[in-house]
Design an enzyme around this catalytic site. Structure first.
Site, PDB file in Angstrom:
ATOM      1  N   GLU A 286       0.681  -1.230   0.000  1.00 44.79           N
ATOM      2  CA  GLU A 286      -0.084   0.035   0.067  1.00 44.79           C
ATOM      3  C   GLU A 286       0.834   1.077  -0.101  1.00 44.79           C
ATOM      4  O   GLU A 286       1.609   1.578   0.894  1.00 44.79           O
ATOM      5  CB  GLU A 286      -1.029  -0.057   1.353  1.00 44.79           C
ATOM      6  CG  GLU A 286      -2.286   0.825   1.123  1.00 44.79           C
ATOM      7  CD  GLU A 286      -1.842   2.451   1.234  1.00 44.79           C
ATOM      8  OE1 GLU A 286      -1.666   2.961   0.199  1.00 44.79           O
ATOM      9  OE2 GLU A 286      -1.568   2.747   2.410  1.00 44.79           O
ATOM     10  N   CYS A 320      -2.353   8.239   3.646  1.00 42.71           N
ATOM     11  CA  CYS A 320      -2.571   7.967   2.370  1.00 42.71           C
ATOM     12  C   CYS A 320      -3.921   8.016   1.898  1.00 42.71           C
ATOM     13  O   CYS A 320      -4.126   8.388   0.855  1.00 42.71           O
ATOM     14  CB  CYS A 320      -2.221   6.468   2.304  1.00 42.71           C
ATOM     15  SG  CYS A 320      -2.928   5.265   3.297  1.00 42.71           S
TER      16      CYS A 320
END
Length: 515
Positions: A286, A320
Site C-alpha cells: 500500500e 494515504c
C-alpha cells in the site's frame, strides 16, 4: 459457528468520565517515558548496542524511548528463528491461532487509553485520531480471527463418482512486515496478525519514527500466548536490514505500507530470484495516494466544505487516504472555498495532549521541510487563502493550508505531499470533474459530493479509485465495512480489513483422491 464481527466503538470524549480516564492514561504513559526496548528474536530479548531514539514530534526534545536496532547478523538470526517456528506454527489449528488474536484484542481493549496515549506521545496524534487508531487495531485482531475461521474449510469444488476433491488454503512461510508511522498501531498490528493467523511467521520492522508503540504491541502478543519465534521484532535501517530481508532467498512474502518510492523499490527487488530461492515472492503493498474530493454543482455546500476540510487535515494530512485535492464545479466554487477557508481557520492546532486540539504536529524534521517546500511551490501555482505557515521551534507544527485556483496539472495537484495542504481546482462540468479526479498516477480514495443521482451513478462507474465515498469524507475506512486498498501507484489493491485479505497470505491447494 463463527461469531459475528462488530467494530470497536470510538470513545466519546464529551463524556467527562472518558475525558478523565484518558488524561489518567496520558499521566501513566508520561511516567514511563525514556525506557529501553530490546529486540525480540525467538522469544529472547536482545540488546544490540545500537539504538533508535524515538522523540515526541510535538515536543521534539522529549524522549519517548529507545529501541535496539538490528543489523544484518541479527536479521539473519531472526530469519532462522522464523523458519524454525514456521515448521510447527503452520500446523496449529486455525481456531488456536485465532484464539491468540482474540486474546490480544481483549488485552488491548482493556488498555485502550494507554495505547492511545502512546500514539499521542510518539506519533503526535490528537485524542480522537489516537482513539480511532487503537480501535482499528482491535478491529483487525477481531476481524482477522473470525475470517480465518471462515476460511478453515477451504472452498467448495466439484467431485465426481469415485472421487473426492478438496480445495484448501495453506500458509506461505516467513513474511517480512514493514509498517508505517501514520497508523503505528492499527496498520502495524493488522499487517502483522494477518500474516500470523494464516499460519505464517513474521519479521516485523516498524517505522523508526514509532518503534515504541510496536514494541508495546509485541509484548501484548507474547502475553496472549504467541509461541516464540512466530513474531520477531527487529527495528532497524531500511537500507541495511530492509533490503537484506527483501532480498533474502527464504523470505516468502513482503507486506509493506509506506511511500511510493520505497514500495516500488521493494517490488523491484522482490522480483529477483536469488540463489537458493525456490519461489516467486509475493508482495502486498500500500503505497499512498493523491486523493480527490469532487464537488458537483448541486452539492450541499456545508457538507462539501466539511468533507474537504476533514478529509485533508485529519492527523495533519498524514494519511494515504487524505483528500489533498478539492475539485469543485465552477458554479459553486467560490461558495465552497469560502466555507472551507472559514472552517479551516476554526481548527485548533497545538499539543495533541490537549483534548481540544484538532491538529497536532507532522512527524519529523524531514516531513516538515518537505511540506513547507510544497507550500512554497503552491504559492507559485495558486493563491494562498489559509495557513501557509510553520513553526518548528518546539515541535513540527504546520498550519492547515489551502491553495486556491490551482491548475489540474500543477505539482501540488499531482504529487503526494503527505501533510496539511489542500489544493483547490475548478471544473466546468461533471465530465471535467471526473476527468480531473482520475488524472493522477494514484487511485486510492475519493469522495463525490452530489445530490444528482445520475452523476452519482456515473461516479461509481468512472471515478477510478479503490475506495469511493459518496457524500462523506474520503478518510475513515472501518475494518469489515469498507475494505481498504487502491489502484495504480497506490499499491496492489490488497483490501485490508476485507473478506479476501487473508488469502494474500496463503496459497491454495487442491487434493484429489480417487476411490
Amino acid at each position: 459457528m463463527v461469531t459475528a464481527y462488530k467494530h470497536e466503538p470510538l470513545t466519546d470524549f464529551t463524556v467527562e468520565e472518558n475525558k478523565r480516564a484518558f488524561m489518567g492514561a496520558l499521566k501513566k504513559v508520561n511516567r514511563q517515558l525514556g525506557k529501553e526496548y530490546p529486540l525480540l528474536i525467538n522469544g529472547q530479548r536482545i540488546t544490540s548496542g545500537e539504538v533508535i531514539a524515538s522523540y515526541n514530534p510535538a515536543r521534539k526534545t522529549e524522549l519517548i524511548g529507545t529501541v535496539s536496532a538490528a543489523n544484518k547478523e541479527l536479521a539473519e538470526q531472526a530469519m532462522q528463528a522464523a523458519l524454525s517456528a514456521f515448521s510447527f506454527w503452520k500446523n496449529w489449528s486455525p481456531e488456536a491461532r485465532a484464539h491468540v488474536l482474540l486474546k490480544a484484542a481483549a488485552i488491548i481493549r482493556r488498555r485502550k487509553h494507554e495505547f492511545s496515549a502512546y500514539l499521542v506521545k510518539e506519533a503526535g496524534k490528537p485524542w480522537k485520531e489516537a482513539d480511532a487508531d487503537t480501535a482499528e487495531a482491535i478491529d483487525f485482531l477481531e476481524y482477522y480471527a473470525r475470517q480465518m475461521l471462515c476460511l478453515e474449510g477451504g472452498a467448495p469444488v466439484n467431485s465426481r463418482e469415485g472421487e473426492n476433491n478438496q480445495y484448501g488454503y495453506i500458509p506461505l512461510g516467513v513474511g517480512v512486515v514493514i509498517s508505517p508511522f501514520n497508523f503505528p498501531l492499527a496498520i502495524m498490528a493488522g499487517t502483522t496478525v494477518a500474516a500470523i493467523v494464516t499460519g505464517n511467521t513474521v519479521l516485523l520492522k516498524p517505522s523508526n519514527n514509532t518503534p515504541v508503540v510496536a514494541a508495546k504491541f509485541v509484548e501484548v502478543m507474547e502475553e496472549a500466548g504467541l509461541p516464540k519465534g512466530v513474531l520477531n521484532f527487529i527495528p532497524g535501517s531500511g537500507a541495511e536490514i530492509g533490503d537484506y530481508l527483501v532480498d533474502h532467498p527464504k523470505t516468502r512474502f513482503v507486506s509493506f505500507t509506506g511511500s511510493r518510492e520505497v514500495g516500488c523499490r521493494i517490488y523491484e527487488r522482490a522480483a529477483k530470484v536469488h540463489p537458493g530461492q525456490i519461489w516467486l515472492k509475493r508482495v502486498i503493498a500500500e503505497m499512498g495516494g493523491k486523493d480527490t474530493v469532487v464537488v458537483d454543482e448541486d452539492a450541499n455546500l456545508d457538507l462539501a466544505a466539511a468533507s474537504i476540510v476533514y478529509s485533508g487535515f485529519g492527523f495533519s494530512g498524514q494519511k494515504c487516504s487524505a483528500g489533498s485535492r478539492a475539485v469543485v464545479h465552477e458554479k459553486i466554487y467560490e461558495q465552497v472555498l469560502e466555507r472551507a477557508v472559514k472552517l479551516t481557520k476554526s481548527l485548533t492546532v497545538g499539543s495533541p495532549e490537549e483534548a481540544e486540539t484538532y491538529m497536532g504536529p507532522v512527524i519529523d524534521q524531514a516531513a516538515y521541510n518537505k511540506i513547507m517546500s510544497y507550500i512554497e511551490i503552491g504559492k507559485e501555482e495558486g493563491r494562498l487563502v489559509a495557513g501557509g505557515e510553520g513553526n518548528p521551534e518546539r515541535g513540527f507544527f504546520i498550519q492547515p493550508t489551502i491553495i486556491a485556483d490551482v491548475k489540474e496539472k500543477a505539482r501540488i495537484m499531482q504529487e503526494e505531499i503527505f501533510g496539511p495542504v489542500i489544493a483547490f481546482c475548478k471544473a466546468g462540468s461533471v465530465d471535467q470533474l471526473l476527468e480531473i479526479a482520475n488524472n493522477t498516477d494514484y487511485g486510492l480514495t475519493g469522495a463525490f459530493i452530489s445530490k444528482n443521482r445520475d452523476h452519482i451513478e456515473r461516479a461509481k462507474r468512472e471515478f477510478h479509485v479503490g475506495n469511493l465515498y459518496i457524500n462523506r469524507t474520503c478518510t475513515g475506512a472501518i475494518v469489515g465495512y469498507q475494505p481498504f486498498g487502491g489502484f495504480q501507484m497506490s499499491g496492489t489493491d490488497s483490501k485490508a480489513g476485507g473478506p479476501d485479505y487473508l488469502l494474500l497470505h496463503m496459497q491454495a491447494q487442491t487434493v484429489s483422491e480417487t476411490y
